[in-house]
Each structure stands twice: as structure tokens, then as C-alpha cells.
Design a protein around this motif. Structure first.
Motif, short mmCIF file in Angstrom:
data_model
loop_
_atom_site.label_atom_id
_atom_site.label_comp_id
_atom_site.label_asym_id
_atom_site.label_seq_id
_atom_site.Cartn_x
_atom_site.Cartn_y
_atom_site.Cartn_z
N GLU A 1 1.70 -22.92 -37.47
CA GLU A 1 2.40 -23.50 -38.61
C GLU A 1 3.90 -23.61 -38.38
N TYR B 1 0.78 -33.69 -46.72
CA TYR B 1 1.06 -34.41 -45.48
C TYR B 1 0.46 -35.81 -45.41
N ALA C 1 1.79 -31.86 -34.66
CA ALA C 1 0.77 -31.21 -35.49
C ALA C 1 -0.22 -30.53 -34.56
N ARG D 1 5.22 -31.59 -39.28
CA ARG D 1 4.05 -32.26 -38.69
C ARG D 1 4.28 -33.73 -38.35
N ALA E 1 4.75 -26.49 -35.94
CA ALA E 1 4.56 -27.80 -36.59
C ALA E 1 5.59 -28.05 -37.68
N PRO F 1 -2.43 -35.70 -38.83
CA PRO F 1 -1.87 -34.35 -38.81
C PRO F 1 -2.11 -33.60 -40.11
#
Length: 572
Positions: free
Chosen positions: A127, A189, A141, A137, A130, A214
Motif C-alpha cells: 500500500e 480509485y 499499483a 496507484r 502504491a 489498479p
């Protein structure tokens, strides 16, 4: 800066030694982190690590911190060694993804033994990389899957929006469109792919979905637990070099947990690549000048061998040969651009606290730079006018500065932009291959990344533009500029002019506007900003073709001007 939690017990298991909490405060400095907090939970001590380097994602997990400390303490020296075995796994990348999310790189890590702490660190690293390195992202990603549930070969393909799978955390199938509307990660996202003709999908040979990059993994293959022994790692994005680095960071962290790395062949329509590539990177320089540079800037009387030993404690391999120094560093780093970056690691290994401070022998009294104070005053005015400040990168590329702005390279629009661009001879990435000549492309880029946010978006930046100046030693000059963009329904030239008028009135200047032509702006709605007979800026409504190239759907009015002509002392 990235912050994350690590267990003291887990760190010590990875380092191979135990330490007091007080000792850990100093040890974290080797990994360019600070110990932000300490607490006890269920009989275990936990640390809040605060990383101070956004260019070192390899240090954003317990594995990376422990590895750095092992070397810094001399428990290991030189380059960390990772074996990569070839697998028989192939991933085929669909050519239709070129304008959607074009690149993917992959690896397999086998033989893992994951407890709860290891699992937390894996998810945290995934996390953090990304979010920060991957710009939420957009550029990177990462997906990690239970490889035992995957049947190769694997296909990274463009999918119709009506296709279905069970997203992570759900029990029922949803279409790809429904995932963007109903799933938490889809809402967060989905804007990255929503307006594309197809959505990216990663599937195996049986049609089982691994993920929709992603956005979200599949519930079937994307749930990794402490029972998982073998994982498949997928990294997607727009810059092959950047996602390769992210892959290297993740797989070497998993290798620190005892995993065995296997490479995957990735087949594109026009080339093939085997990933990951963990071959060390190399920095080479003339031996004498390089060592003298380190000694001079550090103020330390170190021999060449002492410098070599310090670097080996920071995961470098150093070779002196034929009057040159060849410095190799791990493939999970991409932050070495100059000898000063290597000097920093010499100082970290030596210990900043071990350097004797010297009081400068200067009979002067310090004060703030008057022009910087003027820039701050301009910022305060802009905030007072209801605008929000942003800070964007000075590094950019020719396409962003000219191509997306409809400006032909070679034509001068009163330095908005100039006819020539200052370009980098050996750029690390094509995306960061030049120094910006004007700020408006940076603000349009910012708008393009925030189309999912509420409007109006009223933004400004006070920043530097780099222009060619043959009369200077460096052949360039860095100029301070102000740029403003207003993105909202029915925005007009007048809206931008009102802010310009208010700025000039507060600074005590009378200016003129002269109609002009500029390919970045709508004809008839663009003008030069003139002060005392000199063109200092440009103002107008951004051309729809430019907005389309940036993916901005809202009308935009903007202006940009040089700040130096507005500076006087005293200025207010």
C-alpha cells in the motif's frame, strides 16, 4: 513522508540481534527513519517508524529497515545477494492496453512462511509503495496473489465493462462497472480507468480473474493468508522502469522472509522482458576527484579504504581499478543520481552524531532573503483571493511542456513557453527528462489527476521555470513565476482577469492587456500581460484541444507571469 508500524520482536528477528528501545532510536537513523512513537500491545512492543526519504521505498517496511541495519552494523557487507531462478510462467500483455494502463511486470516468490506480522508488513509495503511512490496507484499499483490458485499462462488484457468477477471482500459477482460504483476501492480509485473504452483485467489460463488493476484484487486468488506459501506479484503502471523498481522492492522484501524469487517472462506485442531484474546498478567516476569530493564536503579525513568500508556497510560494492571507482548498488534503489547521493550514505554509515561540529567563523547577521519574502507575500495574497496553493515538480518532459499544450517546439511565445527547452542528457525516466519552462502545464497535469474531486478548483503555484541564457556560466537561468488556473463551469477570461487585477492593485502596479494569439488558448480570449512596455505574462481561456489532451473536462481560465518585474524593495 511514509509512516508505518513495526513490531520490535519482528525487527529483531529479521536483524538477528536484540536491542533496547533506546538503542532502536539510534538504529532507525541508519534506515533514514525516525522513531515517532513506542507502545505496548498484547505484551509486544511496537514502533511507529517515520521514513524521511520518499525516494527509498525499500526502507518502508520491517524487512527493508532490518536489512539496512544488518549491513550498517557490519553483520553483512557489500551488496545483498538474491538469487533469481527462471520459471516457466509467461504473462501475455494485450496491445489494447497501450492507452489504458500499458505495462505490467511480474514475479513469483515461493517457500514463504508468513505469520501475522509478516503479513501486515507485506500489505503495508504494497500500500505504501502504491500510495506514495506510485502517486495513489496512478503510476504504480501492486497485487499479490496466492500462486497455488493460479493456472499459468496469465493474460493481462483489455476487458469489456460487462465482464464479472468476485472482488476482494465481496461474496457475489459484480460487473467491472458495478465494482467501480459499489466497492470501496472502486469508489476510491475508479477514476483512474473509468473513462477508458476497456478496463484492465489480469486472468489465468482458466479464465479466473486475479485482479482489475489498479483497483481491486479477486476474492478467489487475491486473498493472501498465513497459510499462503507461494505468491504471484503483479505491478502495473505507465512507466516500465518505475514499475520494475517497485517489483524489485516487493520481491526482495519477501526474500528477506525466506522466499525464493522466480522470474516471469512478459510478452508484449513488440518486445519481451524477463522480470524481476535484480542485477546491481553501477555508478562510475574518476577515483581521485571522487574521493576528494567526499572528503571535502564531509570534512572528514578518510582514506579511500575507509570510504570503501563505510559504503560496504550501506549495501554498496566498491572497486578501485585503472584510476576509477566503480560503485555498485542494489536494484531496489533508484535514487543515486550524483556523487553527493553516495556521500550521504558515507555520512550515515560514519554517524552524524560522531561528526564534531564546528562553529562558522563569520561575523555576519543572518536574515531572510527579501525576494523569498516577496514570494511568500504573493502566496498570502493568492490564498486571500480564495485560491489553493499546489507545489508541482520542476522536472517534466517535452510532450507535457509543448505537445499537450498545442505549442510547436521552436517558436517563442514571450517565454510562455520559450522556443527551447532545457533537457537532461541522461534522464532516469522519459517522464522526467527536462526542466520546465513554464508552470501552466504542471497545473493542468494536477487538474487531470483530480477530475474526481469537487469543483470549482481554484489553484495557484509560485515556482521556478528554467530558461536558456547563453550569457551565464551554466547557460541557464531559474526564474520565479506565478501561475493560476480556475476550473469550474462557465469560467471565463474575466474570472482570471479579476484575480490578476487584484494582484496588481495590491502590489501597486498598473498593467496593460494586449490581444494576442497563442495555441494553448482559445482565439480571441487570450492576451499578453504587459508591464512598462515589457511582456511579463499570458492570460486567457485554455483551448478545448489542450484540455482534451490532459483529460480535463471542465473549462479552465488561467494566467502565468514572471514575478521578478513585480518586485520592489520595500514591496508592500
Amino acid at each position: 513522508m511514509p509512516k508505518f508500524d513495526v513490531s520490535k520482536t519482528d525487527l529483531e528477528r529479521l536483524v538477528g540481534k536484540t536491542f533496547t528501545v533506546e538503542e532502536w532510536e539510534d538504529l532507525f537513523l541508519y534506515a533514514k527513519c525516525e522513531l515517532d512513537d513506542v507502545w505496548e500491545e498484547n505484551g509486544k512492543i511496537y514502533f511507529k517508524a517515520d521514513s524521511k526519504d520518499t525516494n527509498r521505498p525499500d526502507l518502508w517496511s520491517a524487512e527493508g529497515i532490518a536489512r539496512q541495519i544488518r549491513f550498517a552494523l557490519g553483520l553483512e557487507k557489500g551488496l545483498p545477494k538474491y538469487e533469481v531462478e527462471r520459471s516457466n510462467v509467461t504473462v501475455y500483455v494485450d496491445e489494447k492496453l497501450k492507452e489504458i494502463r500499458p505495462y505490467g511486470v511480474y514475479a513469483i516468490v515461493e517457500g514463504l512462511s508468513l505469520d501475522e506480522e509478516a503479513l501486515k508488513q507485506m500489505i503495508n509495503l504494497q500500500e505504501k509503495v502504491a500510495l506514495t511512490f506510485g502517486r495513489r496507484r496512478r503510476e504504480v499499483a501492486i497485487g499479490i496473489f496466492d500462486f497455488d490458485k493460479v493456472k499459468p499462462p496469465i493474460y493481462y488484457r483489455a476487458a469489456e465493462k460487462t465482464e464479472k468477477f468476485v472482488p476482494l471482500g465481496f461474496e457475489e459477482e459484480l460487473t467491472l462497472e458495478e465494482i467501480l460504483e459499489k466497492h470501496e476501492k472502486g469508489k476510491e480509485y475508479g477514476h483512474l480507468i473509468r473513462n477508458k473504452p476497456y478496463y484492465p483485467l489480469l486472468v489465468d489460463s482458466e479464465g479466473k480473474v486475479l485482479s482489475m488493476p489498479p483497483v481491486i484484487n479477486s476474492e478467489i486468488t487475491g486473498r493472501v493468508t498465513t497459510e499462503t506459501k507461494n505468491v504471484f506479484v503483479d505491478v502495473t503502471g505507465w512507466d516500465l522502469k518505475k514499475i520494475m523498481l517497485a517489483l524489485n522492492v516487493v520481491v526482495t522484501a519477501l526474500a528477506e522472509r525466506g522466499g525464493r524469487i522466480k522470474s516471469v517472462k512478459v510478452v508484449y506485442s513488440d518486445f519481451e522482458v524477463e522480470t524481476p531484474d535484480l542485477m546491481p546498478k553501477v555508478f562510475e567516476a574518476e577515483l581521485g576527484p571522487a574521493m576528494d569530493y567526499i572528503r571535502e564536503l564531509s570534512g572528514l579525513k578518510l582514506s579511500d579504504e575507509e570510504i570503501k568500508e563505510l559504503l560496504e556497510r550501506m549495501m554498496y560494492s566498491v572497486e578501485f581499478k585503472d584510476g576509477k571507482v566503480r560503485i555498485s548498488y542494489p536494484a531496489f534503489r533508484d535514487d543515486i543520481m550524483h556523487l553527493r547521493d553516495i556521500l550521504e550514505d558515507v555520512l550515515i554509515a560514519y554517524g552524524y552524531n560522531e561528526i564534531e561540529p564546528e562553529e562558522p567563523k563569520l561575523a555576519v547577521q543572518g536574515r531572510g532573503d527579501r525576494f523569498v519574502e516577496f514570494e511568500d507575500a504573493v502566496r498570502e495574497l493568492m490564498v486571500g483571493f480564495g485560491l489553493q496553493e499546489v507545489m508541482t515538480f520542476n522536472l517534466t518532459n517535452r510532450e507535457a511542456q509543448y505537445g499537450r499544450m498545442n505549442v510547436p517546439l521552436g517558436e517563442d511565445y514571450s517565454n510562455h513557453p520559450p522556443a527551447e527547452l532545457v533537457e537532461i542528457e541522461n534522464p532516469i525516466s522519459p517522464k522526467w527528462s527536462a526542466l520546465r519552462a513554464w508552470l501552466l502545464p504542471s497545473l493542468l497535469d494536477f487538474l487531470s489527476q483530480n477530475t474526481h474531486e469537487e469543483y470549482p478548483q481554484r489553484l495557484f503555484e509560485v515556482g521556478k521555470a528554467t530558461l536558456i541564457d547563453e550569457d551565464r556560466e551554466t547557460k541557464t537561468v531559474s526564474e520565479s513565476k506565478l501561475a493560476v488556473v480556475l476550473a469550474q463551469p462557465r469560467v471565463t477570461f474575466t474570472d482570471a482577469k479579476e484575480i490578476l487585477e487584484s494582484l496588481m492593485r495590491h502590489l501597486g502596479f498598473k498593467y496593460e492587456l494586449e490581444e494576442t494569439e497563442h495555441p494553448s488558448f482559445i482565439p480571441g480570449r487570450v492576451g499578453k500581460i504587459i508591464l512598462e512596455g515589457e511582456v511579463i505574462g499570458i492570460i486567457g481561456e485554455i483551448h478545448p484541444e489542450v484540455l482534451e489532451k490532459w483529460g480535463v473536462e471542465m473549462p479552465v481560465a488561467a494566467f502565468e507571469l514572471f514575478l521578478r518585474p513585480l518586485y520592489s524593495d520595500p514591496y508592500l
